[in-house]
Each structure stands twice: as C-alpha cells, then as structure tokens.
Write an enzyme that holds these catalytic residues in place. Structure first.
Site, PDB file in Angstrom:
ATOM      1  N   SER A   1       1.952   4.260  -4.801  1.00 25.62           N
ATOM      2  CA  SER A   1       2.620   5.424  -4.219  1.00 25.62           C
ATOM      3  C   SER A   1       3.904   5.039  -3.486  1.00 25.62           C
ATOM      4  O   SER A   1       4.833   4.521  -4.092  1.00 25.62           O
ATOM      5  CB  SER A   1       1.628   6.148  -3.293  1.00 25.62           C
ATOM      6  OG  SER A   1       2.129   7.367  -2.833  1.00 25.62           O
TER       7      SER A   1
ATOM      8  N   HIS B   1       0.829  -1.219   0.000  1.00 27.64           N
ATOM      9  CA  HIS B   1       0.000   0.000   0.000  1.00 27.64           C
ATOM     10  C   HIS B   1       0.858   1.262   0.000  1.00 27.64           C
ATOM     11  O   HIS B   1       2.090   1.211   0.083  1.00 27.64           O
ATOM     12  CB  HIS B   1      -0.931   0.001   1.215  1.00 27.64           C
ATOM     13  CG  HIS B   1      -0.201   0.000   2.531  1.00 27.64           C
ATOM     14  ND1 HIS B   1       0.348   1.134   3.089  1.00 27.64           N
ATOM     15  CD2 HIS B   1       0.059  -1.013   3.411  1.00 27.64           C
ATOM     16  CE1 HIS B   1       0.911   0.841   4.240  1.00 27.64           C
ATOM     17  NE2 HIS B   1       0.767  -0.452   4.472  1.00 27.64           N
TER      18      HIS B   1
ATOM     19  N   HIS C   1      -5.014  10.665  -7.878  1.00 25.21           N
ATOM     20  CA  HIS C   1      -4.106   9.776  -7.167  1.00 25.21           C
ATOM     21  C   HIS C   1      -4.810   8.544  -6.583  1.00 25.21           C
ATOM     22  O   HIS C   1      -4.258   7.445  -6.586  1.00 25.21           O
ATOM     23  CB  HIS C   1      -3.420  10.557  -6.039  1.00 25.21           C
ATOM     24  CG  HIS C   1      -2.283   9.837  -5.394  1.00 25.21           C
ATOM     25  ND1 HIS C   1      -1.107   9.559  -6.045  1.00 25.21           N
ATOM     26  CD2 HIS C   1      -2.144   9.322  -4.135  1.00 25.21           C
ATOM     27  CE1 HIS C   1      -0.281   8.916  -5.234  1.00 25.21           C
ATOM     28  NE2 HIS C   1      -0.890   8.756  -4.074  1.00 25.21           N
TER      29      HIS C   1
END
Length: 437
Positions: free
Chosen positions: A238, A164, A415
């Site tokens: 990310s 994540h 995003h």
C-alpha cells in the site's frame, strides 16, 4: 418501456437523489464543524502549549506563500481540499484567527515549531514518547533478522527491505512473512522490516512536516548506510509502495527487485496539483457508504474532526487495548489491533496527504528511471476484491510500463487478505521473485 420498468427506473433515480441529498447535508455539517473546531483547537493548543506547535491547513493555497522552502514538497491536497461553506465565504473567522495568530507570533517571536515536545492531544506513554530521545531523532526503528552470510560458495547473504502500509508497522511483516520463508531461503537472506516515519516505534517529529523524500532519507540513514547495503530487494504494501519506488529510483543500481502489493498509483496529470487532488478523491472520496469509506473520507478531508477521533482513540490507546483484552479474554492482542491506534493524528494526516496524495505526481518519473535502468524488476500483486486501492492502479501501471512491470492479479482476496489470508503462498511468491532477479 413497460410500466414496471419505468417504475423501477424512477425508484432508483429517486433513491439516488435522496442519497446524494443526504450526503450533501452530512458533509455540509462536517464543513461547519471542522471550521468551528479549528478555532477550538487553536485556543486549547494555546492554553496547554502556549502556542500551537504545528500549523493547520485550513487556509487557501495562497496562504502558504512566504513559508520556508522545506514546505515546497507538501501536497497540494493539504490546501486544495474544497469545503462548501468556506468556498461560499462563510465561517471566515477560522482563517482570520489563524492569520491573526501567525502575525502575532511573528511580532512576538514566539514561534516554537520544531521543538521536541509531546502535544497534549498525543499519548504520553513510554512507547509513544520514546521518539523524543535525542538518539531517535534521525533513525527509524528497524527489525533485523540477521541470518548467516554463508551458502552459495563465496556469495554473501542478500538483503530484503520490507515497508508496511498506512496505519501499520513492521509487525505486519515480522508476524507473517518472516516466519513462513523456507529454510533454504532463510540461509541466504537478511531481512529488514522498517517502522516508517510516524508509525510503530519510529520517530514522530513534532512539526510532522515530512514528505515522501523524508521517508527515503530516513531509510537511507537507518538501513542502507549503517548496514552498508550495496544491493537489496524491496517488498512494500500500500503506502509503502510509493516509498519503495522512490527509494528504488534513488538507488537503481542497488535494487534487484521491487515487489508492490496494491500500489496506490495514478497516472500523472500535467498539473501536479490536479494529480494530488485526484489521488485524494480516488483513495478517500467523500461518500457515506460503505462505513469504512465514510470514515476514511472524514479522516482525510477534515483535519480537526479527525483530530477529535484521534484524541479519543489514539491518545487513549492503552485504555482501549485493556478494554479489548477484557472483552476478548486475550493476554496479547493481534498486531493489527495494536497498530491501528498507536500513532498520532499529525503523523497519519501528513502521511495521507504528503505521501499518498503528494507522491502521485512523482511516480511516473520514478518508474521512468527504473524503466531506463533495465536492471530492476517490478512485480505487482493485487487482490481482485480490493476496495481500498482500485484495480485500475495496477492495470494502469502495467499499461504504461509494460516491459518494466509484471502484474499478478489474485482472485477472491481483498486489500489485507492478499497477504494475511495466504501467507505461505505469498512467501513462496517472494522467494520466486528474489531467485529470478
């Protein structure tokens, strides 16, 4: 030039000058406030804990000389952040107090770094202190969807490790992608969703002096070694993209594909310190607008101001969750609402600097390893409205490693909506990547 155009140009220039002046004043005040809070937190830490367990990073780069070799991998942005007041020689009492306390601790032998104790400014609920148990010391929390290892003849199921992003957890994947893979794919894959070090239910070490390589080591001990993975796919979002590339570079023969969503990549400069500081300015530059960017800059540049916010929100996350449930009349909150505050300030601070900023100088080296292996496929998925990670990050990676990287730019998503706004499409993209690897 007409009078109307001249007036418009003068108005824009005046507005920009005014905005820059206000920005300068606001961050000058934050410089002052952070220096004062440095001393305040030192005193409060000493009162509650006897001695601050984790040092702050208010000093200059030279102040870290003499520390042990474990700190060599720390990002230069920890010490290289420039403060206007501090650089002008004002407010030196904050640094002098830190040096005085360090010398006193050395004389008294009272340094207690590394002890497994919960800081007074961190939440003490059962979920937040579970990492203090001995068995949690070296292992990450991993959600495993162990699917049948049958299907294509004698072949065993393939493995996929999901990582994540920042201020998130394994729920980012388990609540979305895990439920949207096709039945045919589910029969052939084992899925591993990892809570990265410092987030979710994974350990939050007391000293928090961890770097990108510490994440890789923990994933190795928690997933790769225990489950005897001799091949796997990687999917990361990310901040997790940097960890995925480091993991892939460590095991290039094991990795079959790497899927990166909005990777915070910057071409490495000749000087590693320059690259780290450039990353800090790129991903959390000092600005007042938009509000989200201002909040990110405050939390990334001002260690003690950021800690104040975390004392208010993260330490009391159960209260805020209860209030949110009352106002929304929901029995269960969205996983993103829960993940946002369920961490400690020190874990967020060190992941921002030692992973996002500190890893910037290492990415080219890792990509070179993968490029030479000729066996790993790197696929990038990036939303064209992403305001968190600039599109140049993905474009630069594609330009520098054209044969290694495949870039897929998705229109009209940002995003988070690049995944959460199109979960089924994203799941199908993953299935295609795995099948073609």
């Amino acid at each position: 030039m007409s009078a109307e155009n001249l007036a418009g140009k003068w108005t824009r220039k005046s507005g920009r000058t005014l905005f820059d002046s206000i920005t300068c004043v606001v961050f000058l005040f934050l410089d002052f406030l952070d220096a004062v809070l440095c001393v305040v937190f030192k005193l409060v830490d000493e009162f509650f804990e006897g001695n601050a367990c984790t040092p702050c990073y208010c000093g200059k780069a030279g102040d870290k000389n003499g520390e042990n070799k474990e700190t060599e991998m720390l990002s230069e942005s920890l010490y290289g952040r420039k403060y206007m007041l501090r650089n002008m020689g004002f407010l030196g009492f904050a640094r002098k107090w830190r040096i005085y306390r360090k010398k006193k601790d050395d004389r008294d032998g009272s340094v207690n770094e590394g002890l497994m104790v919960n800081r007074w400014s961190d939440c003490g609920c059962q979920s937040c202190v579970s990492w203090m148990k001995k068995e949690y010391d070296q292992k990450l929390h991993v959600v495993v969807k162990n699917l049948p290892q049958v299907g294509r003849g004698d072949e065993a199921a393939e493995n996929v490790i999901f990582l994540h992003g920042f201020l998130s957890s394994s729920s980012f994947w388990t609540e979305t992608i895990f439920n949207n893979l096709s039945e045919s794919v589910k029969d052939h894959y084992r899925l591993f969703a990892v809570d990265l070090l410092g987030f979710g239910r994974s350990p939050k070490p007391n000293d928090c002096m961890y770097t990108l390589l510490d994440h890789v080591e923990r994933i190795d001990k928690s997933v790769i070694s225990p489950f005897h993975l001799n091949s796997f796919h990687l999917v990361a979002h990310s901040m997790g993209c940097l960890i995925a590339l480091a993991l892939a570079a460590k095991y290039p023969k094991f990795v079959k594909s790497v899927t990166l969503v909005a990777p915070p990549y910057l071409p490495c400069a000749k000087d590693g310190a320059t690259t780290s500081l450039m990353a800090l300015n790129t991903f959390a530059g000092k600005t007042l607008w938009p509000p989200l960017a201002f909040g990110k800059s405050v939390m990334s540049w001002y260690e003690h101001v950021g800690r104040c916010f975390c004392v208010l929100f993260c330490r009391n996350h159960r209260i805020w969750e209860m209030i949110l449930k009352l106002f929304t009349l929901r029995r269960e909150l969205n996983f993103m609402e829960v993940d946002l505050t369920r961490h400690t300030h020190h874990s967020a601070w060190h992941n921002m600097h030692n992973v996002i900023c500190g890893a910037a100088k290492l990415m080219d080296k890792y990509l070179e390893i993968l490029n030479k292996s000729r066996s790993v496929k790197v696929c990038i998925i990036h939303g064209d409205h992403d305001m968190e990670v600039p599109l140049d990050c993905s474009n630069n990676m594609k330009m520098k490693f054209p044969e290694l990287v495949e870039l897929n730019m998705i229109e009209n998503v940002d995003h988070t909506s690049v995944i959460l706004g199109r979960v089924r499409e994203f799941a199908k993209s993953l299935e295609h990547i795995w099948a073609s690897s």
